[in-house]
Design a protein around this motif. Structure first.
Motif, PDB file in Angstrom:
ATOM      1  N   GLU A  10       4.950   3.364  -0.369  1.00  0.00           N
ATOM      2  CA  GLU A  10       4.497   1.720  -0.446  1.00  0.00           C
ATOM      3  C   GLU A  10       3.085   1.871   0.723  1.00  0.00           C
ATOM      4  O   GLU A  10       3.872   1.773   1.407  1.00  0.00           O
ATOM      5  N   ASP A  11       2.009   1.409   0.643  1.00  0.00           N
ATOM      6  CA  ASP A  11       0.784   1.090   1.640  1.00  0.00           C
ATOM      7  C   ASP A  11       1.031  -0.854   1.870  1.00  0.00           C
ATOM      8  O   ASP A  11       0.513  -0.684   2.658  1.00  0.00           O
ATOM      9  N   ARG A  16       6.842  -3.305   0.999  1.00  0.00           N
ATOM     10  CA  ARG A  16       7.373  -2.282   1.668  1.00  0.00           C
ATOM     11  C   ARG A  16       8.755  -2.965   2.509  1.00  0.00           C
ATOM     12  O   ARG A  16       9.372  -2.713   1.906  1.00  0.00           O
ATOM     13  N   THR A  34       9.683   5.956   5.284  1.00  0.00           N
ATOM     14  CA  THR A  34       8.571   5.368   4.237  1.00  0.00           C
ATOM     15  C   THR A  34       7.604   6.643   4.480  1.00  0.00           C
ATOM     16  O   THR A  34       7.437   7.116   5.430  1.00  0.00           O
ATOM     17  N   VAL A  36       3.008   6.095   4.045  1.00  0.00           N
ATOM     18  CA  VAL A  36       2.054   4.539   3.111  1.00  0.00           C
ATOM     19  C   VAL A  36       0.543   5.178   2.314  1.00  0.00           C
ATOM     20  O   VAL A  36      -0.253   4.905   1.532  1.00  0.00           O
ATOM     21  N   LEU A  61      -2.666   4.095  -2.991  1.00  0.00           N
ATOM     22  CA  LEU A  61      -1.821   4.246  -1.937  1.00  0.00           C
ATOM     23  C   LEU A  61      -3.207   4.287  -0.753  1.00  0.00           C
ATOM     24  O   LEU A  61      -4.456   3.378  -1.055  1.00  0.00           O
ATOM     25  N   LYS A  62      -2.814   3.697   0.641  1.00  0.00           N
ATOM     26  CA  LYS A  62      -4.199   4.042   1.664  1.00  0.00           C
ATOM     27  C   LYS A  62      -4.850   4.989   1.401  1.00  0.00           C
ATOM     28  O   LYS A  62      -6.632   4.528   1.961  1.00  0.00           O
TER      29      LYS A  62
END
Length: 136
Positions: A10-11, A16, A34, A36, A61-62
């Protein structure tokens, strides 16, 4: 009750951190890592030394995408229980995610409680449909 080891892709820092706090408070769960972005997630999942029972993946995502994470996970020697948590859980996206190996797709806006119930069932040793499930 099994401690459910979760890897979260999760970004959004806010989502998050809130999701980690919620999962660890309401479910017998520990977020063990985690990512990103797609590359970091795939690299982490490729390491056989990471014990994980559930991978929660966002679609956007990022860099890269959750679809790329799902696609890469299919090629890995170890199998993961994968779920998608996204604001973009359209019917077409749900079908795409399921076709790429996701067990379930949850909408961030409407399905957080359902995700918590799903995780609680896994931690209790049952699949969400009530049948027994083996965890790592």
């Amino acid at each position: 009750m099994h401690l459910l080891n979760i890897y979260l892709v999760e970004d959004s820092p806010v989502i998050r951190e809130n999701l980690i706090a919620t999962l660890e408070e309401l479910v017998s769960a520990k977020v063990v890592g985690t990512a990103v972005d797609e590359a970091t997630a795939v690299r982490w999942l490729s390491d056989l030394d990471h014990p994980v029972d559930l991978v929660i993946v966002d679609i956007f995502l990022k860099s890269g995408s959750g679809l790329g994470v799902l696609r890469a996970a299919q090629a890995l020697p170890q199998r993961y229980r994968l779920v998608v948590l996204s604001n973009y859980a359209t019917p077409v996206m749900r079908r795409n995610c399921l076709a790429l190996g996701a067990d379930r797709v949850f909408d961030k806006s409407n399905d957080i409680e359902v995700l918590i119930e799903y995780c609680a069932a896994l931690a209790a040793g049952a699949s969400p449909d009530g049948s027994p499930v083996a965890l790592a």
